[in-house]
Motif scaffolding. Structure first.
Motif, PDB file in Angstrom:
ATOM      1  N   SER A   1       0.824  -1.209   0.000  1.00 43.31           N
ATOM      2  CA  SER A   1       0.000   0.000   0.000  1.00 43.31           C
ATOM      3  C   SER A   1       0.861   1.263   0.000  1.00 43.31           C
ATOM      4  N   THR A   2       1.914   1.229  -0.799  1.00 43.29           N
ATOM      5  CA  THR A   2       2.842   2.358  -0.882  1.00 43.29           C
ATOM      6  C   THR A   2       2.164   3.544  -1.557  1.00 43.29           C
ATOM      7  N   LEU A   3       2.320   4.724  -0.983  1.00 46.02           N
ATOM      8  CA  LEU A   3       1.698   5.936  -1.524  1.00 46.02           C
ATOM      9  C   LEU A   3       2.589   6.548  -2.603  1.00 46.02           C
ATOM     10  N   TRP A   4       1.991   6.770  -3.762  1.00 46.06           N
ATOM     11  CA  TRP A   4       2.651   7.468  -4.867  1.00 46.06           C
ATOM     12  C   TRP A   4       1.874   8.753  -5.142  1.00 46.06           C
ATOM     13  N   ARG A   5       2.568   9.876  -5.068  1.00 45.67           N
ATOM     14  CA  ARG A   5       1.909  11.169  -5.266  1.00 45.67           C
ATOM     15  C   ARG A   5       1.653  11.423  -6.747  1.00 45.67           C
ATOM     16  N   LYS A   6       0.625  12.225  -7.022  1.00 46.39           N
ATOM     17  CA  LYS A   6       0.325  12.575  -8.404  1.00 46.39           C
ATOM     18  C   LYS A   6       1.481  13.358  -9.013  1.00 46.39           C
ATOM     19  N   ASP A   7       1.523  13.379 -10.314  1.00 47.02           N
ATOM     20  CA  ASP A   7       2.642  13.931 -11.063  1.00 47.02           C
ATOM     21  C   ASP A   7       2.833  15.419 -10.782  1.00 47.02           C
ATOM     22  N   PHE A   8       4.070  15.831 -10.496  1.00 47.22           N
ATOM     23  CA  PHE A   8       4.377  17.251 -10.296  1.00 47.22           C
ATOM     24  C   PHE A   8       5.868  17.455 -10.482  1.00 47.22           C
ATOM     25  N   GLY A   9       6.252  18.726 -10.699  1.00 42.94           N
ATOM     26  CA  GLY A   9       7.658  19.092 -10.763  1.00 42.94           C
ATOM     27  C   GLY A   9       8.308  18.948 -12.121  1.00 42.94           C
TER      28      GLY A   9
ATOM     29  N   ILE B   1      12.175  18.802  -7.932  1.00 42.19           N
ATOM     30  CA  ILE B   1      11.420  18.581  -6.701  1.00 42.19           C
ATOM     31  C   ILE B   1      11.949  19.542  -5.645  1.00 42.19           C
ATOM     32  N   ASN B   2      11.111  20.479  -5.219  1.00 38.90           N
ATOM     33  CA  ASN B   2      11.533  21.509  -4.270  1.00 38.90           C
ATOM     34  C   ASN B   2      11.230  21.104  -2.825  1.00 38.90           C
ATOM     35  N   LYS B   3      11.774  21.883  -1.913  1.00 43.32           N
ATOM     36  CA  LYS B   3      11.561  21.714  -0.474  1.00 43.32           C
ATOM     37  C   LYS B   3      12.031  20.352   0.024  1.00 43.32           C
ATOM     38  N   VAL B   4      13.155  19.909  -0.527  1.00 41.53           N
ATOM     39  CA  VAL B   4      13.776  18.671  -0.062  1.00 41.53           C
ATOM     40  C   VAL B   4      14.796  19.040   1.021  1.00 41.53           C
ATOM     41  N   PRO B   5      14.653  18.543   2.239  1.00 41.88           N
ATOM     42  CA  PRO B   5      15.603  18.904   3.304  1.00 41.88           C
ATOM     43  C   PRO B   5      17.035  18.538   2.928  1.00 41.88           C
TER      44      PRO B   5
ATOM     45  N   ASN C   1      20.705  22.087  -1.776  1.00 45.77           N
ATOM     46  CA  ASN C   1      20.069  23.348  -2.162  1.00 45.77           C
ATOM     47  C   ASN C   1      18.549  23.322  -2.036  1.00 45.77           C
ATOM     48  N   GLY C   2      18.000  22.295  -1.383  1.00 44.86           N
ATOM     49  CA  GLY C   2      16.555  22.228  -1.215  1.00 44.86           C
ATOM     50  C   GLY C   2      15.815  21.744  -2.435  1.00 44.86           C
ATOM     51  N   THR C   3      16.543  21.334  -3.487  1.00 39.93           N
ATOM     52  CA  THR C   3      15.917  20.883  -4.723  1.00 39.93           C
ATOM     53  C   THR C   3      16.614  19.633  -5.232  1.00 39.93           C
ATOM     54  N   ALA C   4      15.804  18.675  -5.664  1.00 43.53           N
ATOM     55  CA  ALA C   4      16.332  17.508  -6.360  1.00 43.53           C
ATOM     56  C   ALA C   4      16.024  17.685  -7.844  1.00 43.53           C
ATOM     57  N   SER C   5      17.064  17.794  -8.656  1.00 42.13           N
ATOM     58  CA  SER C   5      16.894  17.998 -10.089  1.00 42.13           C
ATOM     59  C   SER C   5      17.269  16.716 -10.812  1.00 42.13           C
ATOM     60  N   LEU C   6      16.278  16.077 -11.454  1.00 36.99           N
ATOM     61  CA  LEU C   6      16.476  14.820 -12.166  1.00 36.99           C
ATOM     62  C   LEU C   6      16.146  15.073 -13.632  1.00 36.99           C
ATOM     63  N   CYS C   7      17.134  14.946 -14.519  1.00 35.99           N
ATOM     64  CA  CYS C   7      16.956  15.327 -15.916  1.00 35.99           C
ATOM     65  C   CYS C   7      17.192  14.138 -16.840  1.00 35.99           C
ATOM     66  N   PHE C   8      16.524  14.198 -17.992  1.00 31.97           N
ATOM     67  CA  PHE C   8      16.570  13.127 -18.990  1.00 31.97           C
ATOM     68  C   PHE C   8      16.941  13.747 -20.330  1.00 31.97           C
ATOM     69  N   HIS C   9      17.998  13.202 -20.944  1.00 34.88           N
ATOM     70  CA  HIS C   9      18.600  13.807 -22.120  1.00 34.88           C
ATOM     71  C   HIS C   9      18.456  12.868 -23.316  1.00 34.88           C
ATOM     72  N   SER C  10      17.801  13.356 -24.350  1.00 43.81           N
ATOM     73  CA  SER C  10      17.614  12.548 -25.549  1.00 43.81           C
ATOM     74  C   SER C  10      18.950  12.322 -26.240  1.00 43.81           C
ATOM     75  N   THR C  11      19.117  11.128 -26.782  1.00 44.42           N
ATOM     76  CA  THR C  11      20.351  10.787 -27.494  1.00 44.42           C
ATOM     77  C   THR C  11      20.092  10.392 -28.940  1.00 44.42           C
ATOM     78  N   GLY C  12      18.854  10.553 -29.396  1.00 45.70           N
ATOM     79  CA  GLY C  12      18.550  10.275 -30.793  1.00 45.70           C
ATOM     80  C   GLY C  12      17.918   8.929 -31.042  1.00 45.70           C
TER      81      GLY C  12
END
Length: 629
Positions: A46-54, A91-95, A152-163
């Protein structure tokens, strides 16, 4: 050396255990179901997954689950190349602290399995993973996991296209771990280091499990353990126990007790235990080996002693698990970081006392040096420029402009600034990109720029005077746009400028003296095709220079004159209409006026004769009768 390391490890754990014995809040956890419009829960926990954001872009799509490891979620976020080569979750407000960050990949439901997306993944500006071909055919290839320090209070996760295909992200987990997690010898993941999980094995266990399935402590980060029943070649057998394992789930790593209740033990056919994993060459790897003496045939110190080799080099010598761990059924963790030049990492456990080797679990991490970051105020300035110029989606401009270095922003040049110890922006090349906005004053925050090329667009509005504060500028090309107004005087402060192209705009007014006086020097200026510019050879001459007050006075005077002239013309026109109307009336009444005049004349004549006769009679009476002669 080994004894000192082990003593330090146990002393460190003891101190942390005392500290953690005092109650503390639960670790920070964020789980996102990408593409979901509502919060969802997944079984069996019963793991909680939040709706899409960020997210910075992308499209919600129905998902095909590529592996049993991935959570049972029905949607994903799909990032087509047309929306830009880089897209991120911010994702902001990450301790502030250390985190296990896990990203699950998915397949778009309407696509075939042959359309397997291959792309790069970066975490906190650092490239951590490139999806290999065939990843969707391997259960443990459906996600990437990193251990990273977020400050910095933010988790930045990026995805880079390679073709090859477009990124498709099923879910994201950000799980806080202990502040000293994976601290022992060698590099520690933190501000300068990221650990990417290459392999995590639970030896001798029949099923792959997460920490939560092992009833693990949440401060462990809910790691995933792949089960392995043999290293092959009939060289080992699995064993297990139900005994309680001491010193397992303790700070800082909180390994679940069940991890140590199974193991692989070598056989008489091959007393060595050997495990080999494919790795990327010329990189560093942190190896964590887990032991607990659960073999009932071993009851005391000295009965099993092993050497541990990695790629043929002895990294630990004479390891007596019972002695170091403090008894049987007690957990022991050994760590070593090694440099690997080839494509394989081979771990060998060789018994020096006794006939067999034993191993309970293995963790292997790729050690990645964390990238630097671009100066924050310059990143903010670029984001402001992105909005003001209306950059097309295809350019992206998400994440960090300079990192990962394999995927910088299109049209942005970076360099390292030793003064600030940060990376900065030293060039912008956005010519012929169909831009239609304006240049904001925030551009002045890009104070390390040496070149700006915005030519061949439809940028409008005035040239911001703030450009004159970027004293490092050597080239400024704003040609063939729709800039209007006058050239700011501040551009005369650009003493380093070698090329200044403002031709093909709607500029007007006098060229600033500071610019015009430098035309004969080494700088190359172009002001042509601006109908309103004047003041230098090749352009129309300028008339008398008027102050702003004078121009306002002339304008007001002209307005008053127009009002007065309009009023006079209106009065004249009305007077003329009145005269013309009077003449028309007179012309219509003329015959009647003539007849009346004739009658009046007759009456006046008659009246005159009557008065004359009466006067004559009265005179005769007064004089008496006439004399007769």
């Amino acid at each position: 050396m080994l004894k000192l390391q082990v003593l330090f490890f146990f002393f460190f754990n003891f101190c942390l255990a005392l500290n953690i014995a005092i109650s503390r809040p639960a670790p920070y956890v964020t789980r996102i179901s990408c593409g979901a419009q509502n919060d969802v829960r997944s079984g069996p926990t019963s793991t909680l997954w939040r709706k899409d954001f960020g997210y910075t872009g992308g499209i919600t799509k129905k998902a095909t689950r590529p592996s049993f490891i991935t959570p049972p979620l029905s949607t994903l976020r799909y990032f087509p190349r047309s929306q830009g080569p880089e897209n991120c979750y911010n994702i902001n407000k990450v301790p502030r602290g250390r985190y296990s960050v896990r990203i699950y990949f998915g397949l778009v439901a309407e696509h075939s399995l042959d359309d397997e997306p291959l792309f790069d993944v970066s975490v906190d500006r650092t490239l951590v993973y490139s999806l290999p071909s065939g990843w969707s055919n391997h259960d443990d290839g459906a996600f990437v996991e990193t251990l990273v320090f977020l400050e910095n209070g933010t988790a930045s996760l990026c995805f880079h296209s390679t073709g090859h295909g477009d990124p498709s992200i099923l879910a994201i987990e950000i799980l806080q771990v202990d502040d000293k997690a994976y601290f022992f010898s060698g590099p520690v993941f933190g501000q300068q280091t990221i650990f990417r999980t290459s392999q995590r094995l639970s030896c001798g266990h029949q099923n792959s499990k997460f920490d939560i399935d092992y009833d693990g402590d949440p401060w462990g980060g809910d790691r995933f353990w792949s089960s392995i029943m043999t290293f092959g070649r009939n060289s080992d057998n699995p064993i297990s126990t139900k005994s309680i394992i001491k010193s397992a789930s303790v700070a800082p790593n909180f390994y679940p007790q069940a991890l140590y209740q199974t193991a692989l033990v070598s056989t008489d056919n091959d007393p060595d235990l050997t495990y080999t994993i494919d790795v990327d060459p010329n990189k560093n790897y942190s190896v964590w080996l887990h032991f607990a003496e659960i073999d009932p045939s071993i009851t005391g110190v000295g009965q099993r002693v092993i050497d541990i080799w990695i790629n043929g080099d002895t990294v630990f010598h004479d390891v007596d698990i019972v002695r170091i761990a403090g008894g049987v059924n007690s957990a022991l963790v050994l760590n070593k970081t090694v440099a690997v030049s080839g494509r394989f990492l081979t771990i060998t456990l060789h018994p020096t006392t006794g006939t067999h080797a034993i191993i309970n679990a293995i963790e292997i991490f790729e050690v990645i040096t964390a990238e630097s970051k671009t100066l924050p105020e310059e990143v903010k300035a670029l984001q402001s420029l992105k909005l003001a110029l209306g950059l097309p989606l295809r350019l992206g401009w998400n994440g960090d402009p300079c990192f990962p270095q394999q995927h910088p922003w299109s049209g942005v040049d970076c360099q390292f600034d030793r003064t600030s110890n940060n990376w900065v922006i030293n060039g912008l090349s956005l010519d012929n990109q169909g831009l239609r906005g304006f240049v904001p004053d925030d551009v002045s925050q890009l104070r390390h720029l040496q070149s700006i090329n915005l030519s061949g667009n439809s940028i409008h509005g005035p040239i911001p005077s703030a450009l004159g504060t970027i004293i490092s500028l050597e080239k400024l090309d704003l040609s063939y746009n729709s800039f209007n107004g006058s050239i700011p005087e501040s551009l005369g402060q650009l003493t380093s400028v070698l090329t200044l192209n403002l031709n093909g705009n709607l500029l007007s007014g006098k060229i600033p003296a500071a610019l015009g006086g430098r035309l004969l020097h080494r700088a190359s200026f172009n002001f042509t095709d601006n109908a309103g510019l004047c003041g230098i050879p090749g352009l129309p001459s300028c008339g008398p220079h008027l102050t702003v007050g004078a121009k306002i006075g002339i304008g007001l005077g002209a307005c008053v004159a127009v009002v007065v002239i309009t009023t006079c013309i209106t009065c004249w026109w009305k007077r003329r209409q009145n005269i013309l109307r009077a003449k028309r009336i007179a012309a219509r009444d003329a015959p009647y006026a003539k007849k009346r005049t004739h009658l009046n004349h007759i009456q006046m004549t008659r009246h005159h004769h009557h008065d004359h006769h009466h006067e004559h009679t009265r005179t005769a009476a007064e004089n008496g009768p006439p004399l007769l002669t």
